[in-house]
Design an enzyme around this catalytic site. Structure first.
Site, PDB file in Angstrom:
ATOM      1  N   ARG A  62       9.958 -18.379  -2.764  1.00 50.79           N
ATOM      2  CA  ARG A  62       8.852 -18.113  -3.677  1.00 50.79           C
ATOM      3  C   ARG A  62       7.532 -18.021  -2.911  1.00 50.79           C
ATOM      4  O   ARG A  62       7.173 -18.906  -2.148  1.00 50.79           O
ATOM      5  CB  ARG A  62       8.785 -19.202  -4.727  1.00 50.79           C
ATOM      6  CG  ARG A  62       7.641 -19.031  -5.661  1.00 50.79           C
ATOM      7  CD  ARG A  62       7.947 -19.369  -7.091  1.00 50.79           C
ATOM      8  NE  ARG A  62       6.744 -19.196  -7.895  1.00 50.79           N
ATOM      9  CZ  ARG A  62       6.370 -18.029  -8.399  1.00 50.79           C
ATOM     10  NH1 ARG A  62       7.101 -16.948  -8.232  1.00 50.79           N
ATOM     11  NH2 ARG A  62       5.243 -17.928  -9.093  1.00 50.79           N
ATOM     12  N   GLY A  79       5.757 -21.878 -21.264  1.00 54.88           N
ATOM     13  CA  GLY A  79       4.922 -20.676 -21.402  1.00 54.88           C
ATOM     14  C   GLY A  79       5.624 -19.393 -21.051  1.00 54.88           C
ATOM     15  O   GLY A  79       5.828 -18.518 -21.892  1.00 54.88           O
ATOM     16  N   CYS A 110       9.126 -26.701 -16.429  1.00 53.16           N
ATOM     17  CA  CYS A 110       8.097 -25.744 -15.999  1.00 53.16           C
ATOM     18  C   CYS A 110       8.375 -24.403 -16.679  1.00 53.16           C
ATOM     19  O   CYS A 110       9.328 -24.286 -17.459  1.00 53.16           O
ATOM     20  CB  CYS A 110       8.100 -25.616 -14.472  1.00 53.16           C
ATOM     21  SG  CYS A 110       6.625 -24.820 -13.805  1.00 53.16           S
ATOM     22  N   HIS A 146      13.766 -25.040 -11.589  1.00 59.25           N
ATOM     23  CA  HIS A 146      13.696 -24.443 -10.246  1.00 59.25           C
ATOM     24  C   HIS A 146      15.080 -24.093  -9.722  1.00 59.25           C
ATOM     25  O   HIS A 146      15.219 -23.490  -8.678  1.00 59.25           O
ATOM     26  CB  HIS A 146      12.989 -25.392  -9.284  1.00 59.25           C
ATOM     27  CG  HIS A 146      11.607 -25.746  -9.739  1.00 59.25           C
ATOM     28  ND1 HIS A 146      11.369 -26.823 -10.573  1.00 59.25           N
ATOM     29  CD2 HIS A 146      10.418 -25.155  -9.541  1.00 59.25           C
ATOM     30  CE1 HIS A 146      10.074 -26.874 -10.837  1.00 59.25           C
ATOM     31  NE2 HIS A 146       9.476 -25.877 -10.231  1.00 59.25           N
ATOM     32  N   GLU A 188      -3.088 -31.049  -6.423  1.00 57.60           N
ATOM     33  CA  GLU A 188      -3.003 -30.365  -5.137  1.00 57.60           C
ATOM     34  C   GLU A 188      -4.103 -30.699  -4.135  1.00 57.60           C
ATOM     35  O   GLU A 188      -3.849 -30.907  -2.973  1.00 57.60           O
ATOM     36  CB  GLU A 188      -3.038 -28.874  -5.395  1.00 57.60           C
ATOM     37  CG  GLU A 188      -2.457 -28.089  -4.300  1.00 57.60           C
ATOM     38  CD  GLU A 188      -1.607 -26.992  -4.904  1.00 57.60           C
ATOM     39  OE1 GLU A 188      -1.978 -25.851  -4.713  1.00 57.60           O
ATOM     40  OE2 GLU A 188      -0.615 -27.293  -5.583  1.00 57.60           O
TER      41      GLU A 188
HETATM   42  N1  GLN Z   1       2.425 -21.561 -18.353  1.00 60.52           N
HETATM   43  C1  GLN Z   1       2.933 -21.325 -17.052  1.00 60.52           C
HETATM   44  C2  GLN Z   1       4.349 -20.783 -17.119  1.00 60.52           C
HETATM   45  O1  GLN Z   1       5.093 -21.163 -17.951  1.00 60.52           O
HETATM   46  C3  GLN Z   1       2.931 -22.560 -16.220  1.00 60.52           C
HETATM   47  C4  GLN Z   1       3.474 -22.287 -14.853  1.00 60.52           C
HETATM   48  C5  GLN Z   1       3.377 -23.439 -13.923  1.00 60.52           C
HETATM   49  O2  GLN Z   1       3.160 -24.541 -14.337  1.00 60.52           O
HETATM   50  N2  GLN Z   1       3.524 -23.198 -12.663  1.00 60.52           N
HETATM   51  O3  GLN Z   1       4.738 -19.976 -16.340  1.00 60.52           O
HETATM   52 ZN    ZN Z   2       4.853 -26.028 -14.037  1.00 62.84          ZN
END
Ligand code: GLN
Ligand code: ZN
Length: 765
Positions: A516, A433, A728, A696, A606
């Site tokens: 972060r 995203g 991610c 990350h 979570e």
């Molecule tokens: N769509 C979000 C991004 O790409 C997802 C972020 C996430 O999963 N923390 O930033």
């Molecule tokens: Zn993610």
């Protein structure tokens, strides 16, 4: 009655540690300068605790990155690949935390995992058969002495041996019990040294005691502490638990030679019952976690008084404590310049919680606490009506029926229709995203906020970024596009701002991992979608390309889990309210020509109760329903994706399938792709994009490395169900690493496709 806290935020009131660390990573400041910032933060924290009259002031709760990682370094649990880099001690530590790519080598970071049921993440210690656990670190002593120099006597905090062994990952043949003697010896040595320094109390954190414990776990715990506590060298030992109750190990906790036991009376469903039915040892101090360390609402003194009065019948020696470390709440209300007093008076961040503890201590020492002025003021605050009710939303939620949670037609049929509609190549490539949120993007948002940039110019800027992002994806050759999320400060805050019922803070930052931080918004009243939230950006982005553009939303459970929730209605009720709002957005996107919609549930896991027996009833039943409600109204040809930021869902694999999304992407690269076997074994139905590289870390994965990951996936998952993507969103990365990484990703996918299509391939299509 005395007061204590379990730990204090270490990022600094204005995230000074984050900024200094990041400067250090970029080579802009020296290690000495970074250390100076850290020292100032520690001094500030101690001073403020002292000034608030706190009786037990923690030390060694500070960390440059993570407390578990610190403990690993303290215990000599450092994989050889990091020491082999021959970097300075600090840089070796950061290499384990963030990975390293440079003159001295190329290594990935340690795995990172969620810290129990919080949004904090710890680094997973790695133990192999050659690991020799022994006390090598000096940090706890240095911090203790540093405080002593300021004339402040502190209580050093360390993560306990049991929790450490439970959290570690064993890469060889040996398991936890093979390390009992050596780790116990290391903690004994720690006590001995603290004894020599004249330390009165030490706090040993054992949050793993609130998890389900097997007989073997109990044995492990007992054998460790029989050894560790055999000679305490004059130091009193507090065993501190949090995030739940210790129903499985309570008896052993009471029997062992601890001087204090810390229990959580906020999240510990059974804590009070345990003390009442089993009583509490007369010779021990009960550290009672009554001030919520995870939420920002003011303590309810009447409620706390009730608990304390009950506890007093069983425990003569009571210390008022927070329920967990204050690491999970923001630092201070002092920097909230924009919130009105009528809102602020309901809030207590870390600093205000110190004042609350002092106030509670003063009130509870009176003969008639309920008559105290502070007590009455607090009672008045809590009886004030502050919730904006929305009748329409409440009625809708109250009248939901089973069919609202079922998407038609069923998965298989949709899959067929969607394959025909999208005609994507095998192993379609996509991203999660966001694209890099560069300085330029952040600066534009700051300028907008400060009024230096008009709304119109800001929107023009965002459109320009979207256009560049689309062009970049064309150039890279991805198959399913994203608009890049440049308009978003944060995946939850952005939505909160478009919803009625939310309140925003200016400086309520909480550490998520390393440098972060996140700034969770506050759910203040009933939630309602006030206006379309993402439609114009997605529609604009789609207008620039023929490739499918994913609409990008955050799911209800994640929005809830990354907000500070209300305490006056249930989490389920709040989740359904948010689900209704996101559902309206989904339908709006679909009506405006968006063919694929991703609803991120990054944080679904979570709030999963820590004990298995509580999973369904207390959480999953409504969490999965909330997600299903979001997309149950779309047409069969609209493809619903979801994304999760971790791969640990082996144990909820059925429920994940049950969310009934068409595609799920998730983190897999850091955990050796073990999740793939689980998917295979369970005949996972949803199409999957297990992340092929770790975003990350700043390192750039090679094409070969990604191809190797894809090969592993292809072996276990039907190719028709596989997607290729990073693990991610890319917002925290720079373009320098993102562009080559994605090019390698696409290149690897193309090679993998060719291999599958080659005549010798065993993967029949
Ligand atoms: N769509 C979000 C991004 O790409 C997802 C972020 C996430 O999963 N923390 O930033
Ligand atoms: Zn993610």
């Amino acid at each position: 009655m005395l007061t204590s806290i379990i730990g204090y935020p270490r990022i600094g009131n204005l995230r000074e540690l984050k900024f200094a660390s990041e400067k250090y990573f970029r080579g802009e400041i020296t290690p000495e300068k970074l250390e100076e910032t850290a020292k100032e933060i520690r001094r500030y924290n101690r001073t403020i605790q002292k000034n608030n009259g706190l009786d037990f002031i923690p030390s060694n709760d500070f960390s440059f990155y993570d407390g578990v990682l610190d403990t690993a370094f303290m215990l000599n649990v450092v994989p050889q690949r990091y020491t082999a880099l021959r970097l300075s001690a600090l840089d070796t530590y950061f290499a384990a935390a963030r990975g390293y790519q440079g003159e001295n080598g190329d290594v990935k970071a340690l795995a990172m995992k969620k810290w129990y049921n919080t949004n904090y993440h710890y680094m997973v210690p790695e133990i192999d058969d050659r690991t020799e656990i022994k006390l090598v670190g000096t940090k706890p002593f240095e911090f203790f002495l540093e405080a002593a120099e300021d004339g402040i006597s502190t209580e050093p905090v360390v993560i306990g041996a049991y929790t450490f062994l439970k959290l570690a990952r064993y890469t060889g043949e040996k398991t936890a019990k093979d390390f009992v003697d050596s780790i116990a010896a290391a903690y004994s040595e720690l006590l001995r040294k603290f004894g020599e320094l004249g330390t009165k109390w030490i706090q040993i954190d054992e949050p793993s005691l609130v998890m389900d414990m097997t007989a073997e776990d109990i044995t492990l715990f007992v054998s460790l502490y029989e050894k560790i506590l055999a000679d305490k060298n004059g130091v009193k030992v507090l065993v501190q638990t949090y995030f739940g109750d210790v129903r499985d190990g309570y008896d052993q906790l009471c029997e062992l030679d601890f001087d204090g036991i810390g229990l959580d009376f906020v999240e510990g469903k059974k804590s009070l019952e345990l003390v009442k039915t089993k009583s509490f040892p007369k010779d021990k101090v009960l550290f009672a976690g009554v001030v919520n360390g995870k939420n920002i609402w003011r303590n309810n003194y009447a409620h706390t008084l009730d608990i304390v009065l009950e506890l007093k019948q069983f425990a003569g020696n009571l210390v008022l404590n927070t329920s967990c470390s204050l690491l999970h709440v923001p630092c201070t209300l002092a920097n909230e310049t924009k919130l009105s007093e009528s809102v602020k008076k309901h809030f207590a961040y870390a600093e205000e919680k110190l004042a609350e503890l002092a106030e509670l201590k003063a009130i509870f020492s009176l003969d008639h606490p309920a008559e105290a002025e502070e007590y009455c003021r607090n009672a008045a605050l809590h009886s004030e009506p502050r919730i904006n009710e929305n009748r329409e939303v409440r009625d809708k939620i109250a009248h939901l029926t089973d069919s609202d949670f079922f998407r038609q037609p069923e998965f298989k049929e949709r899959e067929k229709i969607q394959k025909e509609r999208f005609c994507l190549p095998l192993l379609p490539t996509t991203t999660i995203g966001s694209f890099p949120q560069t300085k330029e993007v952040k600066a534009a948002r700051t300028a907008l906020r400060k009024g230096e940039l008009s709304q119109e110019d800001y929107e023009k800027f965002i459109k320009k970024k979207i256009k560049e992002c689309v062009a970049l994806q064309e150039e890279i050759g991805l198959d399913v596009f994203v608009h890049g999320e440049f308009e978003r400060n944060d995946m939850v805050e952005y939505f909160g701002e478009c919803l009625d019922g939310y309140i925003f803070t200016e400086k309520a930052w909480v550490q998520s991992y390393g440098t972060r931080c996140v700034k969770p918004p506050v759910i203040w009243g009933d939630i309602k979608r006030a206006k379309p939230m993402t439609v114009k950006w997605s529609v604009y982005a789609q207008s620039l390309t023929d490739k499918p553009m994913k609409g990008m939303l955050t799911g209800p459970v994640t929005i809830l889990n990354w907000s500070f929730p209300r305490e006056d209605i249930s989490l389920k009720e709040s989740a359904f309210q948010i689900a209704l709002a996101i559902r309206e957005e989904v339908l709006d996107l679909e009506a405006n020509g968006i063919r694929i919609i991703q609803v991120d549930e990054a944080a679904l896991r979570e709030k999963l109760p820590l004990r298995r027996s509580d999973w369904r009833e207390d959480y999953l039943d409504w969490a999965i329903k909330a997600f299903r409600y979001v997309h149950s109204g779309v047409r069969c040809e609209t493809q619903i994706h979801t994304h999760m930021c971790y791969s640990e869902f082996s144990d909820i694999i059925k429920e994940i399938d049950d969310m009934d999304a068409d595609v799920i992407t998730f983190e897999a690269s850091r955990s050796d792709l073990t999740i793939l076997d689980v998917l295979q074994k369970n005949n996972f139905r949803t199409e999957v994009g297990p992340g092929v590289y770790d975003i990350h870390s700043p390192r750039i994965p090679s094409k070969e490395e990604i191809k190797a990951a894809i090969d592993k996936m292809v072996e276990r998952i039907p190719v028709s169900k596989l997607w290729i993507n990073p693990d991610c969103g890319l917002k925290t990365r720079g373009n320098e690493e993102t562009v080559p990484s994605l090019k390698h990703l696409v290149g690897a996918a193309i090679e993998a496709r060719a291999a599958i299509h080659s005549p010798s391939s065993t993967f029949g299509l």
